[in-house]
Design a protein around this motif. Structure first.
Motif, mmCIF file in Angstrom:
data_model
loop_
_atom_site.group_PDB
_atom_site.id
_atom_site.type_symbol
_atom_site.label_atom_id
_atom_site.label_comp_id
_atom_site.label_asym_id
_atom_site.label_seq_id
_atom_site.Cartn_x
_atom_site.Cartn_y
_atom_site.Cartn_z
ATOM 1 N N LEU A 73 -12.048 32.772 7.640
ATOM 2 C CA LEU A 73 -12.396 31.413 8.070
ATOM 3 C C LEU A 73 -13.903 31.328 8.306
ATOM 4 O O LEU A 73 -14.563 32.353 8.532
ATOM 5 N N PRO A 74 -14.454 30.112 8.274
ATOM 6 C CA PRO A 74 -15.900 29.960 8.472
ATOM 7 C C PRO A 74 -16.412 30.643 9.743
ATOM 8 O O PRO A 74 -17.523 31.171 9.754
ATOM 9 N N GLY A 75 -15.610 30.624 10.799
ATOM 10 C CA GLY A 75 -16.024 31.256 12.050
ATOM 11 C C GLY A 75 -16.344 32.731 11.899
ATOM 12 O O GLY A 75 -17.081 33.311 12.699
ATOM 13 N N GLU A 76 -15.811 33.354 10.835
ATOM 14 C CA GLU A 76 -16.020 34.786 10.641
ATOM 15 C C GLU A 76 -17.225 35.107 9.763
ATOM 16 O O GLU A 76 -17.625 36.255 9.676
ATOM 17 N N PHE A 77 -17.773 34.090 9.079
ATOM 18 C CA PHE A 77 -18.904 34.420 8.195
ATOM 19 C C PHE A 77 -20.046 33.402 8.196
ATOM 20 O O PHE A 77 -21.104 33.668 7.656
ATOM 21 N N LEU A 78 -19.850 32.236 8.817
ATOM 22 C CA LEU A 78 -20.930 31.233 8.770
ATOM 23 C C LEU A 78 -22.195 31.692 9.490
ATOM 24 O O LEU A 78 -23.302 31.385 9.060
ATOM 25 N N ALA A 79 -22.023 32.453 10.586
ATOM 26 C CA ALA A 79 -23.194 32.919 11.331
ATOM 27 C C ALA A 79 -24.083 33.780 10.424
ATOM 28 O O ALA A 79 -25.306 33.625 10.410
#
Ligand code: C2E
Ligand code: MG
Ligand code: MG
Ligand code: MG
Length: 284
Positions: A73-79
């Protein structure tokens, strides 16, 4: 990055931090390769008209089908994407992919002519010089009515002093695309900044929706945001609707659109197409 420095000034790493740094580095390496390998996918979450339940459109949400770690999910790679600047490439890809998909769906499901697509745009992409040209050429290429494309930005993208982002927003507005404030109510924007802003729509953040039935203050905020949107002529979507009670309350206060697990999670394109073919499948 080291969290602790010893008295001597030497940075002390423990094994856990080392591993964290390693897997971080790995993720960054993987991320660069993921483009070449075509590992990113867009999922589509329905946006529904609360009164009557009509399927109004979709929000495109990125997923990474990682070869080892599975669907991320974005929470796992957007940072990582943001810190490396790769977010600009990711968003450019997402914009192209979402426009291609929207054009395809509008052609194959002509009876859903008003179908629209919301795409998230990071503030870094919003200030990139290419964004306006990119959007313009995508609209042309796919013969999309500009208003069928809606760009979601968070409040940080246009807080005071962000003149570059503001100029881009005005140029995009001139093209006729929809501009949406995402996560409204959680950012730093002043009310004054809305007076002259080019936005067409707000998305009320899900923190207010989650406990709207039990938290009177959040309920008051929801009512206030609804009135605010109404007075300024902005379309309003409530995010994160999970229960029939939340839906009923939002419909009652006059919020027009909703999005949330009650209606559907974000779906792979093929599954979203089943909704387009059979809209009665949307419940809630
Ligand atoms: P967002 O734009 O606010 O998107 C809504 C998020 O809430 C999505 O999470 C969605 O799956 C989730 N959600 C929807 N309904 C419900 C619900 O009823 N309950 C709960 N608990 N959650 C719900 P997701 O897909 O994990 O995306 C998280 C964030 O990542 C997005 O928040 C957006 O800020 C960002 N994002 C996603 N795709 C992109 C992209 O292509 N580009 C950029 N820059 N950011 C993206
Ligand atoms: Mg969004
Ligand atoms: Mg949001
Ligand atoms: Mg968000």
């Amino acid at each position: 990055r080291a969290k602790a420095a010893g008295k001597s000034g030497f940075v002390i790493f423990d094994e856990g931090m080392h591993q964290q740094a390693q897997s971080r580095l790995q993720l960054e390496t993987d991320f660069r390769l993921a483009f070449e390998r075509g590992e990113f996918e867009l999922y589509y979450q329905p946006i529904v008209e609360l009164k009557g339940g009509r399927l109004a459109g979709a929000e495109a949400l990125v997923r990474w089908r990682h070869p080892v770690r599975g669907l991320l999910l974005p929470g796992e790679f957007l940072a990582v994407a943001e810190e490396t600047g790769l977010i600009v490439d990711l968003d450019a890809w997402a914009l192209r992919e979402a426009c291609r998909r929207l054009a395809d769906w509008r052609e194959r499901f002509p009876d859903r002519g008003a179908l629209s697509m919301n795409v998230n745009v990071d503030e870094r992409q919003m200030v990139s010089p290419e964004i306006v040209e990119e959007v313009f050429s995508l609209l042309q290429k796919h013969r999309l009515p500009p208003a069928s494309l809606r760009l979601e930005v968070t409040e940080t993208a246009f807080r005071a002093g962000r003149t570059q982002a503001e100029q881009r927003l005005l140029a995009l507005k001139a093209l006729g695309v929809g501009l949406v404030v995402d996560d409204f109510g959680t950012g730093y924007s002043s009310l004054e900044s809305f007076a002259a802003s080019p936005f067409d729509a707000l998305k009320m953040d899900q923190v207010f929706i989650r406990d709207v039935e039990t938290n009177p203050r959040h309920r008051a905020i929801v009512r206030t945001i609804t009135a605010f949107a109404d007075e300024l002529g902005l379309a309003l979507t409530a995010e994160g609707i999970e229960t029939p009670g939340q839906r009923a309350l939002l419909e009652k206060v006059g919020c027009q659109y909703g999005q949330g697990f009650l209606f559907s999670r974000a779906l792979p394109a093929e599954q979203f197409e089943q909704l387009l073919a059979e809209p009665s499948r949307i419940v809630g």
